[in-house]
Design a protein around this motif. Structure first.
Motif, PDB file in Angstrom:
ATOM      1  N   VAL A  67      -5.884   2.565 -13.254  1.00 25.13           N
ATOM      2  CA  VAL A  67      -4.837   1.839 -12.537  1.00 25.13           C
ATOM      3  C   VAL A  67      -4.506   0.567 -13.313  1.00 25.13           C
ATOM      4  O   VAL A  67      -5.374  -0.014 -13.965  1.00 25.13           O
ATOM      5  CB  VAL A  67      -5.270   1.511 -11.087  1.00 25.13           C
ATOM      6  N   MET A  68      -3.244   0.192 -13.246  1.00 27.58           N
ATOM      7  CA  MET A  68      -2.778  -1.076 -13.795  1.00 27.58           C
ATOM      8  C   MET A  68      -2.093  -1.788 -12.651  1.00 27.58           C
ATOM      9  O   MET A  68      -1.240  -1.219 -11.967  1.00 27.58           O
ATOM     10  CB  MET A  68      -1.805  -0.852 -14.949  1.00 27.58           C
ATOM     11  N   ILE A  69      -2.506  -3.042 -12.407  1.00 26.40           N
ATOM     12  CA  ILE A  69      -1.950  -3.796 -11.291  1.00 26.40           C
ATOM     13  C   ILE A  69      -1.834  -5.261 -11.711  1.00 26.40           C
ATOM     14  O   ILE A  69      -2.612  -5.737 -12.538  1.00 26.40           O
ATOM     15  CB  ILE A  69      -2.828  -3.639 -10.019  1.00 26.40           C
ATOM     16  N   PHE A  70      -0.860  -5.954 -11.153  1.00 27.67           N
ATOM     17  CA  PHE A  70      -0.701  -7.380 -11.431  1.00 27.67           C
ATOM     18  C   PHE A  70      -1.454  -8.180 -10.381  1.00 27.67           C
ATOM     19  O   PHE A  70      -1.505  -7.805  -9.210  1.00 27.67           O
ATOM     20  CB  PHE A  70       0.782  -7.768 -11.443  1.00 27.67           C
ATOM     21  N   ASP A  87       1.107  -6.945  -6.637  1.00 25.31           N
ATOM     22  CA  ASP A  87       1.858  -5.832  -7.198  1.00 25.31           C
ATOM     23  C   ASP A  87       2.676  -5.082  -6.150  1.00 25.31           C
ATOM     24  O   ASP A  87       2.721  -5.460  -4.990  1.00 25.31           O
ATOM     25  CB  ASP A  87       0.901  -4.865  -7.905  1.00 25.31           C
ATOM     26  N   THR A  88       3.271  -4.002  -6.601  1.00 27.94           N
ATOM     27  CA  THR A  88       4.160  -3.195  -5.773  1.00 27.94           C
ATOM     28  C   THR A  88       3.401  -2.442  -4.691  1.00 27.94           C
ATOM     29  O   THR A  88       2.191  -2.237  -4.783  1.00 27.94           O
ATOM     30  CB  THR A  88       4.910  -2.168  -6.640  1.00 27.94           C
ATOM     31  N   GLU A  89       4.124  -2.006  -3.688  1.00 28.74           N
ATOM     32  CA  GLU A  89       3.546  -1.291  -2.547  1.00 28.74           C
ATOM     33  C   GLU A  89       2.885   0.022  -2.971  1.00 28.74           C
ATOM     34  O   GLU A  89       1.854   0.399  -2.434  1.00 28.74           O
ATOM     35  CB  GLU A  89       4.622  -1.022  -1.495  1.00 28.74           C
ATOM     36  N   SER A  90       3.436   0.720  -3.961  1.00 24.37           N
ATOM     37  CA  SER A  90       2.861   2.002  -4.369  1.00 24.37           C
ATOM     38  C   SER A  90       1.447   1.827  -4.938  1.00 24.37           C
ATOM     39  O   SER A  90       0.558   2.632  -4.654  1.00 24.37           O
ATOM     40  CB  SER A  90       3.762   2.711  -5.383  1.00 24.37           C
ATOM     41  N   VAL A  91       1.231   0.786  -5.711  1.00 22.71           N
ATOM     42  CA  VAL A  91      -0.106   0.535  -6.257  1.00 22.71           C
ATOM     43  C   VAL A  91      -1.035   0.051  -5.143  1.00 22.71           C
ATOM     44  O   VAL A  91      -2.201   0.436  -5.093  1.00 22.71           O
ATOM     45  CB  VAL A  91      -0.053  -0.477  -7.424  1.00 22.71           C
ATOM     46  N   LEU A  94      -2.571   2.933  -3.295  1.00 21.42           N
ATOM     47  CA  LEU A  94      -3.697   3.512  -4.025  1.00 21.42           C
ATOM     48  C   LEU A  94      -4.959   2.682  -3.797  1.00 21.42           C
ATOM     49  O   LEU A  94      -6.044   3.228  -3.563  1.00 21.42           O
ATOM     50  CB  LEU A  94      -3.373   3.590  -5.519  1.00 21.42           C
ATOM     51  N   ILE A  95      -4.845   1.376  -3.817  1.00 22.70           N
ATOM     52  CA  ILE A  95      -5.986   0.485  -3.572  1.00 22.70           C
ATOM     53  C   ILE A  95      -6.499   0.677  -2.139  1.00 22.70           C
ATOM     54  O   ILE A  95      -7.707   0.768  -1.902  1.00 22.70           O
ATOM     55  CB  ILE A  95      -5.601  -0.997  -3.808  1.00 22.70           C
ATOM     56  N   ARG A 100     -10.698   2.715   1.604  1.00 23.12           N
ATOM     57  CA  ARG A 100     -11.118   3.597   2.711  1.00 23.12           C
ATOM     58  C   ARG A 100     -12.197   4.564   2.241  1.00 23.12           C
ATOM     59  O   ARG A 100     -13.196   4.776   2.928  1.00 23.12           O
ATOM     60  CB  ARG A 100      -9.914   4.350   3.269  1.00 23.12           C
ATOM     61  N   ASP A 101     -12.006   5.158   1.058  1.00 23.82           N
ATOM     62  CA  ASP A 101     -12.992   6.098   0.519  1.00 23.82           C
ATOM     63  C   ASP A 101     -14.322   5.400   0.239  1.00 23.82           C
ATOM     64  O   ASP A 101     -15.392   5.932   0.541  1.00 23.82           O
ATOM     65  CB  ASP A 101     -12.478   6.751  -0.766  1.00 23.82           C
TER      66      ASP A 101
END
Length: 118
Positions: A67-70, A87-91, A94-95, A100-101
């Protein structure tokens, strides 16, 4: 942490120990090791100083893949840094899924740890 401990943060932290690369406009590329992650940020140990407040690119690997995130460096205590995701909502989704996992995985280990404590 016991069952009566209350987390004062907005999002609980989960242990995550992986290599992390921090790309900074002012300091170049730094390498570190993550400590924990939450939905809002990640903590990492760095041997070189990262700029506080600057928007940085973080590259690391989650159990689901790279993953790449700001993020911005918000806290520093010796070599430990706290980074807040910006960062953006899509990233962020994923976080959130990863947290949760990790919550499920780490809660399965908790009963075993409590049985071993005196």
């Amino acid at each position: 942490m016991n069952a009566y401990t209350v987390e004062a943060r907005g999002h609980p932290r989960f242990k995550l120990e992986v290599d992390i690369w921090i790309n900074s406009r002012t300091c170049g590329r730094l390498k570190g090791r993550t400590v924990d992650i939450s939905e809002s940020g990640i903590a990492a140990m760095l041997t070189l100083e990262a700029p506080m407040g600057e928007i940085l690119e973080l590259d690391f690997t989650l159990p689901s893949g790279p993953v790449m995130i700001f993020a911005a460096a918000r806290q520093r205590n010796a070599f430990r840094y706290g980074f807040e995701f910006v960062d953006t909502e899509s990233v962020h989704e994923l976080i959130r899924r990863t947290c949760r996992d990790l919550a499920v995985d780490q809660s399965l280990l908790l009963p075993d740890i409590q049985r071993r404590e005196p």
